[in-house]
Write an enzyme that holds these catalytic residues in place. Structure first.
Site, short mmCIF file in Angstrom:
data_model
loop_
_atom_site.label_atom_id
_atom_site.label_comp_id
_atom_site.label_asym_id
_atom_site.label_seq_id
_atom_site.Cartn_x
_atom_site.Cartn_y
_atom_site.Cartn_z
CB SER A 8 -32.01 9.63 15.33
OG SER A 8 -30.97 10.36 14.74
CG HIS A 32 -29.15 6.28 14.84
ND1 HIS A 32 -28.78 5.11 14.19
CD2 HIS A 32 -29.02 7.27 13.92
CE1 HIS A 32 -28.46 5.39 12.95
NE2 HIS A 32 -28.60 6.70 12.75
CG ASP A 34 -27.64 10.27 12.30
OD1 ASP A 34 -27.43 9.16 11.77
OD2 ASP A 34 -28.76 10.65 12.67
CG MET A 36 -24.01 13.58 9.35
SD MET A 36 -25.46 14.15 8.51
CE MET A 36 -26.67 14.00 9.83
CG HIS A 66 -25.67 6.22 10.36
ND1 HIS A 66 -26.89 6.73 9.96
CD2 HIS A 66 -25.07 5.77 9.23
CE1 HIS A 66 -27.02 6.57 8.65
NE2 HIS A 66 -25.91 6.00 8.19
CG MET A 68 -24.47 9.14 7.07
SD MET A 68 -25.98 9.99 7.54
CE MET A 68 -25.81 9.88 9.30
CG MET A 137 -29.28 5.48 4.60
SD MET A 137 -29.43 6.15 6.28
CE MET A 137 -30.46 7.59 6.05
CG ASP A 171 -31.29 6.32 9.97
OD1 ASP A 171 -32.10 7.13 10.43
OD2 ASP A 171 -30.05 6.50 9.96
C1 DX5 Z 1 -30.47 10.98 8.39
C2 DX5 Z 1 -30.00 10.28 9.64
C3 DX5 Z 1 -31.10 9.82 10.50
C4 DX5 Z 1 -31.99 10.91 11.03
C5 DX5 Z 1 -33.37 10.35 11.07
O1 DX5 Z 1 -29.41 11.14 7.52
O2 DX5 Z 1 -29.19 9.15 9.31
O3 DX5 Z 1 -30.62 9.01 11.57
O4 DX5 Z 1 -31.65 11.32 12.34
O5 DX5 Z 1 -34.26 11.35 11.41
P1 DX5 Z 1 -35.82 11.21 11.15
O6 DX5 Z 1 -36.28 10.04 11.96
O7 DX5 Z 1 -36.35 12.50 11.61
O8 DX5 Z 1 -36.00 10.98 9.67
ZN ZN Z 2 -28.66 7.74 10.94
#
Ligand code: DX5
Ligand code: ZN
Length: 215
Positions: A8, A32, A34, A36, A66, A68, A137, A171
């Site tokens: 990620s 990956h 993220d 947001m 991903h 969010m 999650m 994740d």
């Molecule tokens: C959290 C993200 C994850 C995050 C995971 O909301 O969706 O992808 O990057 O990070 P770690 O592995 O540090 O929990």
């Molecule tokens: Zn994620």
């Protein structure tokens, strides 16, 4: 099931993202990413991981986005143009998951659906034969570096029982120990941020994650 490792990018120092992606490219199954919007989750990465920035990452490893965000369909087209192979939306953000899945797949991308810790696995039942992957999650979405929620493990097993061949990703809080628990429960895609990048030797840890493929 083949085990996939998906580092990620959220856990990288912002100004080192490109060089780490170059270093890791080809050694991970996917990156990956993220995205947001500060509405669905209290964090904002739409500039850091904007479609033009993601498009600049020309990688052999696939790019998984991903989302969010509220109204995820706003972003399918732009992340398709940025080279995403998989787009994951959140069940909690849409009215009709089937329409979202079709919209993503119509671009030629794979469609994934994600659930937050408080959402039961059973909501996914009617979509399991439509989606290309599900993402469970294992922390509240929004931030890296949170502790793994082991009460999510039964959800993985429930989904695996109903969908023997589906990609099931986890994740949040995934390290070498919690990864094994998730694999035992039936997951096959491991997303990991801090466990890889917040380490003195990220490449060595990535190598250890890749070893989990030979279990
Ligand atoms: C959290 C993200 C994850 C995050 C995971 O909301 O969706 O992808 O990057 O990070 P770690 O592995 O540090 O929990
Ligand atoms: Zn994620």
């Amino acid at each position: 099931m083949n085990v996939h490792i998906s580092p990620s990018l959220l856990s990288l120092p912002v100004n080192e993202t490109k060089e780490w992606v170059k270093k890791i490219d080809g050694k991970a199954d996917s990156f990956h990413i993220d995205v947001m919007d500060n509405q669905f989750v209290p964090n904002y990465t739409l500039e850091r991981f904007s479609p033009p920035f993601i498009a600049q990452l020309k990688t052999k490893s696939k790019k998984d986005v991903h989302l969010m965000t509220e109204l995820p369909s706003k972003y399918y087209n732009t992340y398709f143009e940025a080279g995403a192979s998989l787009v994951i939306f959140h069940y909690e953000t849409v009215k009709n998951p089937t329409l979202e899945i079709r919209a993503i797949q119509n671009f030629g991308m794979k469609a994934g659906i994600s659930i937050k810790p408080n959402t039961p696995a059973s909501v996914l039942d009617e979509y399991l034969d439509q989606v290309d992957s599900v993402l469970v999650m294992t922390v509240e979405p929004g931030f890296g570096g949170q502790p793994f929620l082991s009460n999510q493990l039964p959800k993985i097993a429930q989904i695996r029982e109903k969908a023997p061949d589906l990609d099931i990703a986890v994740d949040g809080g995934i390290n070498l120990q919690t990864a094994k628990q998730c694999l035992d429960a039936g997951a096959n895609v491991l997303v990991a941020g801090n466990a890889i990048f917040n380490q003195p030797d990220p490449m060595a840890v990535l190598g250890q994650f890749n070893q989990l493929k030979n279990r």
